[in-house]
Each structure stands twice: as C-alpha cells, then as structure tokens.
Design an enzyme around this catalytic site. Sequence first.
Site, mmCIF file in Angstrom:
data_model
loop_
_atom_site.group_PDB
_atom_site.id
_atom_site.type_symbol
_atom_site.label_atom_id
_atom_site.label_comp_id
_atom_site.label_asym_id
_atom_site.label_seq_id
_atom_site.Cartn_x
_atom_site.Cartn_y
_atom_site.Cartn_z
ATOM 1 N N SER A 68 0.864 -1.260 0.009
ATOM 2 C CA SER A 68 0.100 -0.505 0.576
ATOM 3 C C SER A 68 0.655 0.698 -0.264
ATOM 4 O O SER A 68 2.250 1.253 0.250
ATOM 5 C CB SER A 68 -0.736 0.319 1.025
ATOM 6 O OG SER A 68 -0.406 0.386 2.097
ATOM 7 N N SER A 70 0.286 3.373 2.171
ATOM 8 C CA SER A 70 0.796 4.835 3.732
ATOM 9 C C SER A 70 2.457 5.214 4.175
ATOM 10 O O SER A 70 2.603 6.136 4.764
ATOM 11 C CB SER A 70 0.377 3.547 4.578
ATOM 12 O OG SER A 70 1.109 2.624 5.037
ATOM 13 N N LYS A 125 5.674 0.801 9.604
ATOM 14 C CA LYS A 125 4.900 2.413 9.792
ATOM 15 C C LYS A 125 6.854 2.617 10.554
ATOM 16 O O LYS A 125 7.551 1.938 11.098
ATOM 17 C CB LYS A 125 4.242 2.475 10.800
ATOM 18 C CG LYS A 125 2.777 1.291 10.245
ATOM 19 C CD LYS A 125 2.179 2.292 9.192
ATOM 20 C CE LYS A 125 0.627 1.725 8.915
ATOM 21 N NZ LYS A 125 0.706 1.930 8.121
ATOM 22 N N SER A 216 -2.798 6.794 5.978
ATOM 23 C CA SER A 216 -2.497 5.557 6.763
ATOM 24 C C SER A 216 -3.527 5.117 7.931
ATOM 25 O O SER A 216 -3.904 6.170 8.477
ATOM 26 C CB SER A 216 -0.983 5.746 7.320
ATOM 27 O OG SER A 216 -0.220 5.066 8.205
#
Length: 258
Positions: A68, A70, A125, A216
């Site tokens: 993705s 994010s 992250k 996100s």
Amino acid sequence: MNYSVVLTTLMFLSGLFWVAYFLWRRLDSQADEHGLARWLGTLGSLFPVLFIVVSVRSFVFEPFKIPSGSMMPTLLIGDFIAVNKWSYGLRLPISNTKILEVGEPQRGDVMVFRYPKDPEVNYIKRVIGLPGDEITYRSKLLFVNGEPMPQEQIGMWIGEGQNRNPSGRRPQLFTEELAGISHEVVIYPDRPDVSSQTWTVPEGHYFVMGDNRDQSLDSRSWGFVPEDHLVGKATRIWMHWDCSMGCVGWDRIGQAIE
C-alpha cells in the site's frame, strides 16, 4: 499464509526424514536398495537447505513487499524490502518469543510489526513514540512530549505508475524533523483536519505512523504496538516492481530506508 509456520514445519519434517534415513542405513547396509529408503534420503536432503532458510529468515533478514501507499514517499507500492530481524532482539520463529536482547526500536525507525488486531498480518510504519512518550497530532503537525516536530514544505508530491496521485488531489511533500532525524512526509492540505488528539505510550508499547499522513491506518486509529509484536527494522530496498512503469524500477534498487 503464514510462511514461518510452513517453512518451520517443512524443516522439522525433512529433519525427521533425514534421521529416519540415517538410522535405516546404520541398521541395514543395503537400505539404499529399498525405494522407501531412497525417498527418505531425498526428502531428508532438503533439511540443511531449509534449516539455513529458516535460520536466516527468523534471525537475520526477511524480505517483504510493500502492498500500500501508507509509507509514501519513503516506500512505494511495489517495493521489496529487507528487514533486519536482529535489530530488536533474537526471536524464535512462529512464537516470536525473544530469547536474546540486542536492541530496541528508536524514534524514527521504519519498523515492521505484526498488526495488533490481526497478528497474521505484517504492517510497516515509522516509530514516532517510545514507551512513556506523549504524542499529539494537531493541524497535521506532530508534537512529541510537547515539542513540535518542524516541517518544511518542498512542493507537490507527484506519484507515478501505481503510486500516482488520486484523481483531483494535490498532496504536498514536506520534510519533517523527528527528534533530530529528517525524513519526508506526504500531506493532503485539502483533507479536513481531525480534532487534536493526544496519546501517552504505555510501557512495552510503541506509537507508529505512516509517512503518508492522511492515507495511513496507524496508531492514531487502532492504538499501540506491543513489544512482542515487533518483527524488525526495514533497512534497504532490494527490488521495485511496477509494470505500469516498465516493471523493474532500477533507480530504487539498493536504496537505504531512512
């Protein structure tokens, strides 16, 4: 699919076949004339290879694919990354139990972890808050322990290929100083601000956010990452694959992740 479970199971099975073949040959010098013994020998020969694969994947490095956007602009959809499993302690495969203290996440690390709401899924992250930190996000600006993390606008973020900008949107690229560590973030100025939020990170947990701040799903929505969910530190991009852009993104191969 949980590849750790699959690979570890295959390793143990091949190990059993190897032991059975070894014992058979010790008891019967003509064992190789039996078809079953030959099959045991062939399957058992996979054990050293699987042992090396499982050991490296569990204790040293593991490859991951970014699914993705994010973490744009740091990581793009189609990036394949190497994750250092040693950075946050030596852990057993499958159970993820730490057996040796080596290091801990630092603010600014790009970290892979098991998603707290579904531990079968890996997330990636940036570490924003350490245990005991107070984190505030207000007007698209980050505060750590009451101190604002300075941002400087660079210009419009232009994504390409499968990372192209959403139709009609004009995301902006900023640099952000995160406790002395500079990295880039993408912000959508036209997206409404949420009300100011503040979190205190509990002991044994971490607060994480994506660099694509308005796109996100992270600690702002689902909470903190427990220490026993850590997988490792993302270190380098070893491949980028986007066939809307000629497939191999040669310019991203080998880039360090910061």
